[in-house]
Design a protein around this motif. Structure first.
Motif, PDB file in Angstrom:
ATOM      1  N   GLY A   1       0.791  -1.230   0.000  1.00 12.63           N
ATOM      2  CA  GLY A   1       0.000   0.000   0.000  1.00 12.63           C
ATOM      3  C   GLY A   1       0.815   1.268   0.000  1.00 12.63           C
ATOM      4  N   MET A   2       2.109   1.169  -0.304  1.00 16.88           N
ATOM      5  CA  MET A   2       2.974   2.349  -0.340  1.00 16.88           C
ATOM      6  C   MET A   2       2.893   3.017  -1.710  1.00 16.88           C
ATOM      7  SD  MET A   2       6.301   0.495   1.329  1.00 16.88           S
ATOM      8  CE  MET A   2       7.267   1.979   1.599  1.00 16.88           C
ATOM      9  N   ALA A   3       3.439   4.203  -1.800  1.00 17.55           N
ATOM     10  CA  ALA A   3       3.591   4.875  -3.083  1.00 17.55           C
ATOM     11  C   ALA A   3       5.035   4.678  -3.528  1.00 17.55           C
ATOM     12  CB  ALA A   3       3.275   6.358  -2.967  1.00 17.55           C
ATOM     13  N   PRO A   4       5.288   3.849  -4.541  1.00 14.69           N
ATOM     14  CA  PRO A   4       6.655   3.700  -5.039  1.00 14.69           C
ATOM     15  C   PRO A   4       7.129   5.021  -5.643  1.00 14.69           C
ATOM     16  CG  PRO A   4       5.242   1.896  -5.795  1.00 14.69           C
ATOM     17  CD  PRO A   4       4.342   2.945  -5.225  1.00 14.69           C
ATOM     18  N   VAL A   5       8.409   5.323  -5.482  1.00 13.06           N
ATOM     19  CA  VAL A   5       8.991   6.567  -5.990  1.00 13.06           C
ATOM     20  C   VAL A   5      10.173   6.219  -6.891  1.00 13.06           C
ATOM     21  CG1 VAL A   5      10.074   8.763  -5.405  1.00 13.06           C
ATOM     22  CG2 VAL A   5       8.323   7.784  -3.885  1.00 13.06           C
TER      23      VAL A   5
END
Length: 322
Positions: free
Chosen positions: A253-257
């Motif tokens: 559920g993270m935002a990949p960067v």
């Protein structure tokens, strides 16, 4: 690829499937693999996994002989031929031979799975609907439920091999330092093998807000990812869907960067993952706290919903082999 095989075997065994794993780094090891009519082989293909130069000329012939004895073949292509290499390198000049081997393998396959837009599109031209798109899954857990965005700490994680993490910091340390100074993010957590080089990173970011976690068990990695908002990755855009690190971020559920702001020499992704849709661009990561949070929340939810899990791959394997 070893981790991918381990998780896949575990999932198949949980479905009461009888499975065995064989390592075939060369033609001699292949002789030890039993050929039993009616068996299903899942061939995990990274072109350099069968030959030091990435030219296992023996492999298609070995598979062809086995298929004549009544085997069913599924190929999971982790890597095809070399796409990007210096013109003076052997990899550049051997790429046509590698491509020929991949073409033979895909034509021998009853079904083939591909982990990038580009490779899947190539597979469709070769075997039509028997080519299936399936991005690499996470090997550090795939939670069915995750914390909401607002329940997470304003933490950015850098996870992966030493090479990957070094590249992230080389590209992103100034941006991370600026976002820490502006209180857009509260902390950076490094997960992976420790090294003296991390001391230099700590000096740039500030040791009090840089957590060197070291190598952790998969369950501990999962817990750290599940509490963070952002995860930085170094894989070029067109290759991101084959990254286990990207998969870990997405399925927690993270935002990949991305540390890049372009695709470089690799094919442009057309389906998944897309910039500022399934991952945050480098330039977007430098936004204000409110802008970044709103963008990242939507990306985290979208990537979590759309990324393929290991059980989905197993379901498809069982479907096509039934």
């Amino acid at each position: 690829m070893t981790d991918h095989s381990s998780v896949l075997l575990q999932c198949l065994r949980e479905r009461d499937m009888r499975v065995e794993r064989y390592s075939v780094p060369d033609r001699h090891a292949a002789r030890e693999v039993p050929v039993v009519p009616g068996d299903i082989w899942i061939l995990q293909v990274s072109i350099y996994g069968f030959d030091r130069k990435g030219v296992p000329l023996w492999l298609p012939a070995f598979i062809k002989r086995a298929k004549r004895r009544g085997l069913k073949l599924i190929v999971y292509f982790h890597e095809l031929w070399v796409l990007v290499a210096p013109r003076l390198s052997s990899a550049y000049w051997l790429a046509p031979l590698q491509k020929g081997i991949c073409e033979q393998l895909v034509e021998l396959a009853d079904y083939a799975f591909f982990n990038t837009d580009f490779t899947h599109a190539w597979g469709v031209t070769k075997i039509g609907e028997r080519a299936i798109y399936s991005p690499t899954f996470s090997n550090v857990g795939e939670p069915g439920q995750v914390k909401t965005w607002n329940e997470r700490a304003d933490t950015a994680v850098v996870f992966g091999s030493e090479h990957a993490r070094r590249q992230v910091y080389e590209q992103m340390a100034p941006v991370l330092a600026a976002q820490l100074a502006g209180n857009v993010i509260e902390r950076v957590v490094d997960i992976g093998a420790k090294g003296a080089w991390l001391d230099e990173v700590a000096k740039v970011l500030g040791p009090e807000r840089f957590d060197i976690a070291g190598s952790l068990a998969a369950s501990e990695v999962s817990a750290r990812l599940g509490n963070a908002k952002w995860g930085l990755f170094n894989t070029p855009w067109g290759q991101a869907s084959k990254s286990g690190v990207f998969a870990a971020y997405a399925t927690h559920g993270m935002a990949p960067v991305s540390i890049f702001d372009d695709v470089g020499a690799y094919p442009v992704p057309t389906h998944y993952p897309l910039p500022d849709t399934h991952f945050v661009r480098r330039s977007s990561f430098g936004a204000t706290a409110r802008e970044l949070d709103e963008l990242s929340k939507a990306i985290g939810q979208r990537a979590f919903a759309e990324h393929v899990r290991s059980n989905q791959l197993v379901e498809k394997i069982l479907e096509v082999t039934s």
